[in-house]
Design a protein around this motif. Structure first.
Motif, PDB file in Angstrom:
ATOM      1  N   ILE A  36      13.768   2.650  18.692  1.00  0.00           N
ATOM      2  CA  ILE A  36      13.909   1.896  17.447  1.00  0.00           C
ATOM      3  C   ILE A  36      15.311   2.112  16.897  1.00  0.00           C
ATOM      4  CG2 ILE A  36      13.031   1.604  15.096  1.00  0.00           C
ATOM      5  CD1 ILE A  36      10.353   2.842  16.138  1.00  0.00           C
ATOM      6  N   GLN A  37      15.947   1.027  16.479  1.00  0.00           N
ATOM      7  CA  GLN A  37      17.236   1.086  15.786  1.00  0.00           C
ATOM      8  C   GLN A  37      17.049   0.274  14.516  1.00  0.00           C
ATOM      9  OE1 GLN A  37      19.969  -0.237  19.017  1.00  0.00           O
ATOM     10  NE2 GLN A  37      20.999   1.683  18.525  1.00  0.00           N
ATOM     11  N   GLN A  38      16.764   0.959  13.418  1.00  0.00           N
ATOM     12  CA  GLN A  38      16.387   0.290  12.183  1.00  0.00           C
ATOM     13  C   GLN A  38      17.312   0.654  11.033  1.00  0.00           C
ATOM     14  OE1 GLN A  38      15.258   3.198  13.092  1.00  0.00           O
ATOM     15  NE2 GLN A  38      15.055   4.385  11.247  1.00  0.00           N
ATOM     16  N   ALA A  39      17.501  -0.314  10.147  1.00  0.00           N
ATOM     17  CA  ALA A  39      18.100   0.002   8.855  1.00  0.00           C
ATOM     18  C   ALA A  39      17.005   0.724   8.070  1.00  0.00           C
ATOM     19  CB  ALA A  39      18.531  -1.276   8.151  1.00  0.00           C
ATOM     20  N   SER A  40      17.373   1.763   7.349  1.00  0.00           N
ATOM     21  CA  SER A  40      16.345   2.587   6.723  1.00  0.00           C
ATOM     22  C   SER A  40      16.845   3.213   5.430  1.00  0.00           C
ATOM     23  CB  SER A  40      15.948   3.701   7.704  1.00  0.00           C
ATOM     24  OG  SER A  40      14.734   4.273   7.361  1.00  0.00           O
ATOM     25  N   THR A  41      15.925   3.381   4.498  1.00  0.00           N
ATOM     26  CA  THR A  41      16.223   4.066   3.249  1.00  0.00           C
ATOM     27  C   THR A  41      15.070   5.013   2.939  1.00  0.00           C
ATOM     28  OG1 THR A  41      17.423   2.139   2.431  1.00  0.00           O
ATOM     29  CG2 THR A  41      16.748   3.757   0.796  1.00  0.00           C
ATOM     30  N   VAL A  42      15.398   6.222   2.509  1.00  0.00           N
ATOM     31  CA  VAL A  42      14.391   7.191   2.063  1.00  0.00           C
ATOM     32  C   VAL A  42      14.422   7.211   0.541  1.00  0.00           C
ATOM     33  CG1 VAL A  42      13.663   9.610   2.061  1.00  0.00           C
ATOM     34  CG2 VAL A  42      14.666   8.608   4.134  1.00  0.00           C
ATOM     35  N   PHE A  43      13.253   7.023  -0.054  1.00  0.00           N
ATOM     36  CA  PHE A  43      13.106   7.049  -1.510  1.00  0.00           C
ATOM     37  C   PHE A  43      12.213   8.221  -1.889  1.00  0.00           C
ATOM     38  CE2 PHE A  43      13.395   2.594  -0.259  1.00  0.00           C
ATOM     39  CZ  PHE A  43      14.314   2.059  -1.146  1.00  0.00           C
ATOM     40  N   GLU A  44      12.656   9.070  -2.809  1.00  0.00           N
ATOM     41  CA  GLU A  44      11.747  10.061  -3.368  1.00  0.00           C
ATOM     42  C   GLU A  44      11.155   9.449  -4.631  1.00  0.00           C
ATOM     43  OE1 GLU A  44      12.480  14.271  -3.166  1.00  0.00           O
ATOM     44  OE2 GLU A  44      11.798  14.493  -5.216  1.00  0.00           O
ATOM     45  N   VAL A  45       9.836   9.387  -4.662  1.00  0.00           N
ATOM     46  CA  VAL A  45       9.129   8.761  -5.774  1.00  0.00           C
ATOM     47  C   VAL A  45       8.290   9.799  -6.510  1.00  0.00           C
ATOM     48  CG1 VAL A  45       9.085   6.476  -4.684  1.00  0.00           C
ATOM     49  CG2 VAL A  45       7.207   8.078  -4.261  1.00  0.00           C
ATOM     50  N   LYS A  46       7.971   9.493  -7.736  1.00  0.00           N
ATOM     51  CA  LYS A  46       7.201  10.428  -8.557  1.00  0.00           C
ATOM     52  C   LYS A  46       5.795  10.644  -7.999  1.00  0.00           C
ATOM     53  CE  LYS A  46       5.676  11.212 -13.276  1.00  0.00           C
ATOM     54  NZ  LYS A  46       5.676  10.716 -14.648  1.00  0.00           N
ATOM     55  N   SER A  47       5.163   9.554  -7.564  1.00  0.00           N
ATOM     56  CA  SER A  47       3.814   9.694  -7.017  1.00  0.00           C
ATOM     57  C   SER A  47       3.492   8.524  -6.102  1.00  0.00           C
ATOM     58  CB  SER A  47       2.775   9.777  -8.139  1.00  0.00           C
ATOM     59  OG  SER A  47       2.701   8.550  -8.848  1.00  0.00           O
ATOM     60  N   LEU A  48       2.507   8.748  -5.239  1.00  0.00           N
ATOM     61  CA  LEU A  48       1.898   7.721  -4.410  1.00  0.00           C
ATOM     62  C   LEU A  48       0.406   7.752  -4.710  1.00  0.00           C
ATOM     63  CD1 LEU A  48       3.817   8.409  -1.068  1.00  0.00           C
ATOM     64  CD2 LEU A  48       4.098   6.421  -2.553  1.00  0.00           C
ATOM     65  N   PHE A  49      -0.348   6.908  -4.095  1.00  0.00           N
ATOM     66  CA  PHE A  49      -1.788   6.817  -4.344  1.00  0.00           C
ATOM     67  C   PHE A  49      -2.484   8.155  -4.092  1.00  0.00           C
ATOM     68  CE2 PHE A  49      -6.100   5.564  -2.923  1.00  0.00           C
ATOM     69  CZ  PHE A  49      -6.522   4.954  -4.091  1.00  0.00           C
ATOM     70  N   GLU A  50      -3.246   8.597  -5.065  1.00  0.00           N
ATOM     71  CA  GLU A  50      -4.053   9.817  -4.992  1.00  0.00           C
ATOM     72  C   GLU A  50      -3.251  11.023  -4.495  1.00  0.00           C
ATOM     73  OE1 GLU A  50      -7.540   8.551  -2.774  1.00  0.00           O
ATOM     74  OE2 GLU A  50      -8.446   7.716  -4.587  1.00  0.00           O
ATOM     75  N   THR A  51      -3.601  11.552  -3.314  1.00  0.00           N
ATOM     76  CA  THR A  51      -2.999  12.792  -2.803  1.00  0.00           C
ATOM     77  C   THR A  51      -1.920  12.547  -1.750  1.00  0.00           C
ATOM     78  OG1 THR A  51      -4.736  12.898  -1.139  1.00  0.00           O
ATOM     79  CG2 THR A  51      -5.120  14.098  -3.195  1.00  0.00           C
ATOM     80  N   LEU A  52      -1.461  11.311  -1.638  1.00  0.00           N
ATOM     81  CA  LEU A  52      -0.541  10.950  -0.561  1.00  0.00           C
ATOM     82  C   LEU A  52       0.880  11.413  -0.830  1.00  0.00           C
ATOM     83  CD1 LEU A  52      -2.018   7.433   0.134  1.00  0.00           C
ATOM     84  CD2 LEU A  52      -2.430   9.564   1.387  1.00  0.00           C
TER      85      LEU A  52
END
Length: 129
Positions: free
Chosen positions: A103-119
């Motif tokens: 895979i050769q992909q454009a990519s971004t990592v986002f740190e978010v406050k929360s995701l659904f439930e315990t994810l």
């Protein structure tokens, strides 16, 4: 389909992504909603980052296969995480998956406050063929 990678620098190769991907003459485009560590019954994982990353990858692969695409056709992969430090501690697992499928992909990592439930991690992809 014609795919061209634009990488004016070399440093991002160590991070398993590219700066841009140009696609010409695509037959189709698949936009995949964020895939997380939710099982087939809709239950959210309470596991650690590594186990959640594995389940998220498996869920992403299942959708890609069901749609008749291949992982190597991922051109954009956004990563949402509630704990970027934990994600980067198991980044080798992610890199192995990227390398396995070429895979050769454009990519971004986002740190978010929360995701659904315990994810802790969510993978959102765009593919072409």
């Amino acid at each position: 389909m014609e795919k061209r990678v634009i990488n004016p620098w070399e440093w991002q190769k160590k991070r398993s992504y590219v700066q841009a991907v140009e696609v010409k003459k695509a037959e189709a485009t698949l936009y995949i909603a964020g895939q997380t560590a939710i099982d087939e019954n809709g239950n959210s994982s309470t596991g650690n980052m590594k186990s959640q990353l594995l389940q998220s990858i498996q869920n992403l692969e299942k959708i890609i296969a069901e749609a008749g695409y291949e992982c190597r056709n991922i051109v954009r992969l956004n990563i949402y995480t509630t704990a970027s430090e934990e994600f980067f501690e198991c980044f080798d697992l992610f890199e192995q998956w990227i390398n396995k499928h070429h895979i050769q992909q454009a990519s971004t990592v986002f740190e978010v406050k929360s995701l659904f439930e315990t994810l802790k991690i969510e993978l959102e992809a765009t593919l072409v063929k």
